[in-house]
Design a protein around this motif. Structure first.
Motif, PDB file in Angstrom:
ATOM      1  N   UNK A   1       0.842  -1.206   0.000  1.00 47.99           N
ATOM      2  CA  UNK A   1       0.000   0.000   0.000  1.00 47.99           C
ATOM      3  C   UNK A   1       0.876   1.255   0.000  1.00 47.99           C
ATOM      4  N   UNK A   2       1.993   1.197   0.711  1.00 49.77           N
ATOM      5  CA  UNK A   2       2.897   2.356   0.714  1.00 49.77           C
ATOM      6  C   UNK A   2       3.542   2.555  -0.658  1.00 49.77           C
ATOM      7  N   UNK A   3       3.772   1.466  -1.380  1.00 53.67           N
ATOM      8  CA  UNK A   3       4.340   1.578  -2.719  1.00 53.67           C
ATOM      9  C   UNK A   3       3.342   2.201  -3.696  1.00 53.67           C
ATOM     10  N   UNK A   4       2.061   1.916  -3.513  1.00 55.41           N
ATOM     11  CA  UNK A   4       1.011   2.452  -4.379  1.00 55.41           C
ATOM     12  C   UNK A   4       0.691   3.904  -4.031  1.00 55.41           C
ATOM     13  N   UNK A   5       0.802   4.249  -2.767  1.00 57.80           N
ATOM     14  CA  UNK A   5       0.367   5.551  -2.259  1.00 57.80           C
ATOM     15  C   UNK A   5       0.900   6.769  -3.030  1.00 57.80           C
ATOM     16  N   UNK A   6       2.174   6.818  -3.420  1.00 48.83           N
ATOM     17  CA  UNK A   6       2.653   8.019  -4.122  1.00 48.83           C
ATOM     18  C   UNK A   6       1.969   8.283  -5.462  1.00 48.83           C
ATOM     19  N   UNK A   7       1.292   7.283  -5.996  1.00 49.55           N
ATOM     20  CA  UNK A   7       0.696   7.421  -7.321  1.00 49.55           C
ATOM     21  C   UNK A   7      -0.825   7.559  -7.273  1.00 49.55           C
ATOM     22  N   UNK A   8      -1.376   7.663  -6.068  1.00 51.45           N
ATOM     23  CA  UNK A   8      -2.829   7.770  -5.907  1.00 51.45           C
ATOM     24  C   UNK A   8      -3.190   9.239  -5.708  1.00 51.45           C
ATOM     25  N   UNK A   9      -4.055   9.768  -6.575  1.00 45.74           N
ATOM     26  CA  UNK A   9      -4.431  11.171  -6.428  1.00 45.74           C
ATOM     27  C   UNK A   9      -5.596  11.354  -5.442  1.00 45.74           C
ATOM     28  N   UNK A  10      -5.565  12.441  -4.728  1.00 44.55           N
ATOM     29  CA  UNK A  10      -6.704  12.865  -3.930  1.00 44.55           C
ATOM     30  C   UNK A  10      -6.859  12.196  -2.582  1.00 44.55           C
ATOM     31  N   UNK A  11      -7.693  12.826  -1.786  1.00 48.37           N
ATOM     32  CA  UNK A  11      -7.940  12.380  -0.420  1.00 48.37           C
ATOM     33  C   UNK A  11      -8.583  11.009  -0.358  1.00 48.37           C
ATOM     34  N   UNK A  12      -9.650  10.787  -1.125  1.00 48.63           N
ATOM     35  CA  UNK A  12     -10.407   9.538  -1.029  1.00 48.63           C
ATOM     36  C   UNK A  12      -9.582   8.354  -1.526  1.00 48.63           C
ATOM     37  N   UNK A  13      -8.805   8.555  -2.551  1.00 51.54           N
ATOM     38  CA  UNK A  13      -7.927   7.483  -3.021  1.00 51.54           C
ATOM     39  C   UNK A  13      -6.868   7.153  -1.985  1.00 51.54           C
ATOM     40  N   UNK A  14      -6.292   8.186  -1.387  1.00 55.72           N
ATOM     41  CA  UNK A  14      -5.297   7.990  -0.334  1.00 55.72           C
ATOM     42  C   UNK A  14      -5.913   7.264   0.854  1.00 55.72           C
ATOM     43  N   UNK A  15      -7.104   7.670   1.241  1.00 58.39           N
ATOM     44  CA  UNK A  15      -7.807   7.027   2.352  1.00 58.39           C
ATOM     45  C   UNK A  15      -8.062   5.551   2.047  1.00 58.39           C
ATOM     46  N   UNK A  16      -8.469   5.246   0.834  1.00 57.70           N
ATOM     47  CA  UNK A  16      -8.753   3.855   0.455  1.00 57.70           C
ATOM     48  C   UNK A  16      -7.474   2.999   0.516  1.00 57.70           C
ATOM     49  N   UNK A  17      -6.380   3.521  -0.006  1.00 51.41           N
ATOM     50  CA  UNK A  17      -5.121   2.770  -0.002  1.00 51.41           C
ATOM     51  C   UNK A  17      -4.633   2.547   1.424  1.00 51.41           C
ATOM     52  N   UNK A  18      -4.695   3.570   2.246  1.00 48.83           N
ATOM     53  CA  UNK A  18      -4.254   3.430   3.634  1.00 48.83           C
ATOM     54  C   UNK A  18      -5.169   2.494   4.426  1.00 48.83           C
ATOM     55  N   UNK A  19      -6.459   2.511   4.123  1.00 43.47           N
ATOM     56  CA  UNK A  19      -7.403   1.608   4.785  1.00 43.47           C
ATOM     57  C   UNK A  19      -7.054   0.160   4.470  1.00 43.47           C
ATOM     58  N   UNK A  20      -6.833  -0.140   3.216  1.00 45.31           N
ATOM     59  CA  UNK A  20      -6.464  -1.506   2.825  1.00 45.31           C
ATOM     60  C   UNK A  20      -5.122  -1.887   3.444  1.00 45.31           C
ATOM     61  N   UNK A  21      -4.182  -0.947   3.443  1.00 39.94           N
ATOM     62  CA  UNK A  21      -2.854  -1.228   3.968  1.00 39.94           C
ATOM     63  C   UNK A  21      -2.813  -1.546   5.448  1.00 39.94           C
ATOM     64  N   UNK A  22      -3.725  -0.996   6.216  1.00 40.91           N
ATOM     65  CA  UNK A  22      -3.691  -1.184   7.672  1.00 40.91           C
ATOM     66  C   UNK A  22      -4.569  -2.351   8.132  1.00 40.91           C
ATOM     67  N   UNK A  23      -5.334  -2.948   7.244  1.00 39.83           N
ATOM     68  CA  UNK A  23      -6.247  -4.024   7.637  1.00 39.83           C
ATOM     69  C   UNK A  23      -5.544  -5.180   8.346  1.00 39.83           C
ATOM     70  N   UNK A  24      -4.347  -5.529   7.902  1.00 42.50           N
ATOM     71  CA  UNK A  24      -3.639  -6.650   8.512  1.00 42.50           C
ATOM     72  C   UNK A  24      -2.824  -6.280   9.730  1.00 42.50           C
ATOM     73  N   UNK A  25      -2.732  -5.005  10.047  1.00 40.58           N
ATOM     74  CA  UNK A  25      -1.912  -4.555  11.168  1.00 40.58           C
ATOM     75  C   UNK A  25      -2.287  -5.155  12.514  1.00 40.58           C
ATOM     76  N   UNK A  26      -3.548  -5.109  12.906  1.00 47.68           N
ATOM     77  CA  UNK A  26      -3.901  -5.660  14.211  1.00 47.68           C
ATOM     78  C   UNK A  26      -3.615  -7.160  14.339  1.00 47.68           C
ATOM     79  N   UNK A  27      -3.896  -7.941  13.303  1.00 50.45           N
ATOM     80  CA  UNK A  27      -3.626  -9.378  13.373  1.00 50.45           C
ATOM     81  C   UNK A  27      -2.122  -9.642  13.410  1.00 50.45           C
ATOM     82  N   UNK A  28      -1.360  -8.895  12.625  1.00 52.29           N
ATOM     83  CA  UNK A  28       0.093  -9.053  12.638  1.00 52.29           C
ATOM     84  C   UNK A  28       0.645  -8.724  14.019  1.00 52.29           C
ATOM     85  N   UNK A  29       0.191  -7.623  14.576  1.00 52.28           N
ATOM     86  CA  UNK A  29       0.634  -7.224  15.910  1.00 52.28           C
ATOM     87  C   UNK A  29       0.254  -8.277  16.949  1.00 52.28           C
ATOM     88  N   UNK A  30      -0.971  -8.772  16.883  1.00 53.86           N
ATOM     89  CA  UNK A  30      -1.419  -9.780  17.845  1.00 53.86           C
ATOM     90  C   UNK A  30      -0.597 -11.061  17.725  1.00 53.86           C
TER      91      UNK A  30
END
Length: 144
Positions: A31-60
């Motif tokens: 998601x971080x690799x895609x982020x520099x090429x995504x225009x606008x707030x909503x696109x950025x929000x969508x990419x970051x949302x997908x990117x963080x989905x696995x964070x809690x399970x990985x941390x746990x």
């Protein structure tokens, strides 16, 4: 992140911890690799949302394995050290991002960030010990 947190418990119990770590880190890194090429707030929000989905399970998965492997007599010290490293890195991110933005601009700064994230993903993917880490129910049988 809340959606990922709700799913974290069942995911960690059903899937091998190594797979959970690889998937979560890969999702964040890509998601971080895609982020520099995504225009606008909503696109950025969508990419970051997908990117963080696995964070809690990985941390746990990773923190519970750390707790499982750490002898009880030093558990407080080990967890304190882990938290200190994690909390200590938090204030550095805005400082480094500010320097990057002023020196390089937005896209190059995001690409540098993506590079750092992908290095972490590479470290996870190249670690046989981490890749083969089983589900929590099987941790005791996998100890060497």
């Amino acid at each position: 992140m809340l959606v990922g947190a709700v799913a974290a418990g069942p995911v960690v119990q059903r899937f091998p911890s190594g797979l959970v770590a690889m998937a979560g880190m890969s999702l964040a890194g890509l998601s971080m690799l895609v982020l520099p090429f995504v225009p606008g707030f909503w696109g950025t929000l969508a990419v970051l949302t997908v990117g963080i989905l696995g964070g809690p399970a990985t941390n746990a998965a990773m923190m519970s394995y750390l707790m499982h492997q750490t002898p009880r007599r030093v558990l407080g010290r080990v967890m304190s050290a882990a938290e200190l490293v994690g909390a200590g890195a938090l204030p550095l991110a805005p400082v480094l991002a500010g320097w990057g933005l002023s020196l390089l601009g937005l896209r190059p700064t995001l690409l540098v960030c993506a590079g750092v994230c992908l290095l972490a993903v590479g470290a996870v993917l190249s670690s046989r010990a981490l890749r083969t880490l089983p589900r929590p129910a099987d941790w005791a049988s996998s100890e060497a």
